[in-house]
Scaffold this active site. Structure first.
Site, PDB file in Angstrom:
ATOM      1  N   GLU A 148       0.676  -1.207  -0.092  1.00  0.00           N
ATOM      2  CA  GLU A 148       0.030  -0.097   0.032  1.00  0.00           C
ATOM      3  C   GLU A 148       0.791   1.216  -0.270  1.00  0.00           C
ATOM      4  O   GLU A 148       2.278   1.057   0.208  1.00  0.00           O
ATOM      5  CB  GLU A 148      -0.853  -0.019   1.373  1.00  0.00           C
ATOM      6  CG  GLU A 148      -2.192  -0.535   1.072  1.00  0.00           C
ATOM      7  CD  GLU A 148      -3.309   0.210   0.400  1.00  0.00           C
ATOM      8  OE1 GLU A 148      -2.837   1.284  -0.063  1.00  0.00           O
ATOM      9  OE2 GLU A 148      -4.325  -0.190   0.113  1.00  0.00           O
ATOM     10  N   ARG A 180      -8.161   0.671  12.811  1.00  0.00           N
ATOM     11  CA  ARG A 180      -6.723   1.091  12.670  1.00  0.00           C
ATOM     12  C   ARG A 180      -6.748   2.124  11.534  1.00  0.00           C
ATOM     13  O   ARG A 180      -7.641   2.333  10.691  1.00  0.00           O
ATOM     14  CB  ARG A 180      -6.091  -0.152  12.303  1.00  0.00           C
ATOM     15  CG  ARG A 180      -6.318  -0.674  10.804  1.00  0.00           C
ATOM     16  CD  ARG A 180      -5.373  -1.479  10.365  1.00  0.00           C
ATOM     17  NE  ARG A 180      -5.901  -2.108   9.089  1.00  0.00           N
ATOM     18  CZ  ARG A 180      -5.712  -1.705   7.938  1.00  0.00           C
ATOM     19  NH1 ARG A 180      -5.037  -0.474   7.587  1.00  0.00           N
ATOM     20  NH2 ARG A 180      -6.152  -2.384   6.812  1.00  0.00           N
ATOM     21  N   ASN A 230      -5.326   3.660   8.093  1.00  0.00           N
ATOM     22  CA  ASN A 230      -5.406   3.339   6.761  1.00  0.00           C
ATOM     23  C   ASN A 230      -4.778   4.276   5.835  1.00  0.00           C
ATOM     24  O   ASN A 230      -3.761   5.096   6.507  1.00  0.00           O
ATOM     25  CB  ASN A 230      -6.734   2.947   6.499  1.00  0.00           C
ATOM     26  CG  ASN A 230      -6.728   1.818   5.374  1.00  0.00           C
ATOM     27  OD1 ASN A 230      -5.901   0.891   4.927  1.00  0.00           O
ATOM     28  ND2 ASN A 230      -7.609   2.310   4.041  1.00  0.00           N
ATOM     29  N   ASP A 285      -9.564   1.896  -4.543  1.00  0.00           N
ATOM     30  CA  ASP A 285      -8.792   1.964  -3.224  1.00  0.00           C
ATOM     31  C   ASP A 285      -8.006   3.392  -3.249  1.00  0.00           C
ATOM     32  O   ASP A 285      -8.423   4.406  -3.299  1.00  0.00           O
ATOM     33  CB  ASP A 285      -7.868   0.768  -3.417  1.00  0.00           C
ATOM     34  CG  ASP A 285      -7.088   0.337  -1.941  1.00  0.00           C
ATOM     35  OD1 ASP A 285      -7.090   1.256  -1.192  1.00  0.00           O
ATOM     36  OD2 ASP A 285      -6.867  -0.887  -1.686  1.00  0.00           O
ATOM     37  N   ASN A 338      -9.922   6.095   2.218  1.00  0.00           N
ATOM     38  CA  ASN A 338      -8.817   5.755   0.999  1.00  0.00           C
ATOM     39  C   ASN A 338      -8.859   7.133   0.198  1.00  0.00           C
ATOM     40  O   ASN A 338      -9.538   7.745   0.366  1.00  0.00           O
ATOM     41  CB  ASN A 338      -9.325   4.337   0.365  1.00  0.00           C
ATOM     42  CG  ASN A 338      -8.764   3.174   0.723  1.00  0.00           C
ATOM     43  OD1 ASN A 338      -7.250   3.315   1.117  1.00  0.00           O
ATOM     44  ND2 ASN A 338      -9.198   2.180   0.982  1.00  0.00           N
TER      45      ASN A 338
HETATM   46 CA    CA Z   1      -5.873   1.517   0.790  1.00  0.00          CA
END
Ligand code: CA
Length: 296
Positions: free
Chosen positions: A19, A103, A105, A202, A152
């Site tokens: 990521e 959490r 991101n 994403d 995201n």
């Molecule tokens: Ca992501």
């Protein structure tokens, strides 16, 4: 066409959940992360070296810091990372953040160098538990959005008046009016709707023409969209299903770096996509804009 336009896997690390690709122009290196692998990577295209720093907890995003080193959003909150020593230092807990439930991101810095990062639930539940936070240069933290599914895909328009944001669960790109002087956002609306058969949106980045590039999780592709019309401009296929983030890099910012994931894949699926988890690059015929660094 020259061979350099062909998509290639560049780092032989297979991340569990790769990521957070971001180009560090002063260092001419690409930072990316493995969320589940608890690692921050620094890839040097000049040498092919991919240095890993184990941060000992899930790490959701990485951004460069103007004074040197990096900033992270990790499971518990915001943190700084010294690239020389690998030493990580946690900032005070963000307001209302419960690491037992959520959490951190994806995240990015805005044009004025504030660090935005969002959260997501650790396990699926009936209500969206995520939030979007903003860390100002003076260390103050603000809750910018509540009731987020999976935070995201942050990007700012070239005129610095619009913030683009992806809540992956909603399969769309939303826009907000953004005030660069204060960091305030308002007037949420949807600018791109993603058809279900394309996968889930994403990570994202913006190019020098103001077009948005969106990594398609379970979509085997990265896609380019016009946020003014909502239209799809280009699809670049990858040999992996879970494409997670994208960032322009290289001296000319004309190389698109892409991360991918191999988490939750069966042995059969892994056999069909042996490069899952790799970092990829391609020259898509577009250029990016420099990433913003944290000014605190
Ligand atoms: Ca992501």
């Amino acid at each position: 066409m020259a061979d350099e336009n062909v998509l290639e896997a560049v780092a032989v690390v297979r991340a569990v959940l790769g990521e957070g690709a971001i180009w560090n122009a002063p260092l001419q290196r690409l930072h990316w992360i493995d969320i589940d692998g608890q690692s921050v990577f620094t890839y040097d295209p000049a040498t092919g070296e991919n240095r890993a720093i184990d941060v000992g907890r899930m790490v959701g995003t990485v951004v460069p810091r103007a004074r040197g080193g990096l900033m992270l959003a990790v499971h518990e909150g915001f943190a700084s990372l010294d690239l020389e020593s690998g030493r990580m230092e946690l900032l005070p807990p963000p307001p209302g953040h419960d690491p037992a439930l959520v959490r951190f991101n994806d995240g990015k810095c805005d044009p004025s160098g504030r660090f935005w990062a969002g959260t997501m639930a650790l396990t699926k539940g009936p209500r969206p538990l995520g939030r979007l936070y903003r860390l100002d240069a003076d260390g103050a933290m603000q809750v910018m959005l509540r009731d987020v599914g999976t935070s995201n895909g942050l990007a700012w328009s070239l005129d610095r008046r619009t913030l683009y944001f992806i809540d992956t669960a909603l399969r769309r790109v939303d826009a907000f009016d953004y005030d660069d002087a204060t960091g305030a956002i308002a007037s949420r609306r949807t600018v791109i709707s993603i058809p279900a058969d394309m996968g889930r949106p994403d990570g994202s980045t913006i190019d020098a023409e103001g077009m948005l590039w969106v990594a398609m999780y379970e979509g085997w592709a990265v896609t380019q969209w016009n946020p003014r019309t909502g239209g799809l401009l280009q699809t670049i296929r990858l040999p992996v299903a879970r494409v997670t983030s994208c960032a322009f890099g290289g001296p000319e910012l004309d190389t698109l770096y892409l991360t991918s994931a191999r988490h939750y894949l069966s042995a059969e699926q892994l056999a069909a996509q042996p490069l899952a988890g790799c970092l990829f690059r391609v020259k898509p015929g577009a250029r990016g804009v420099p990433a913003f660094a944290y000014q605190g």
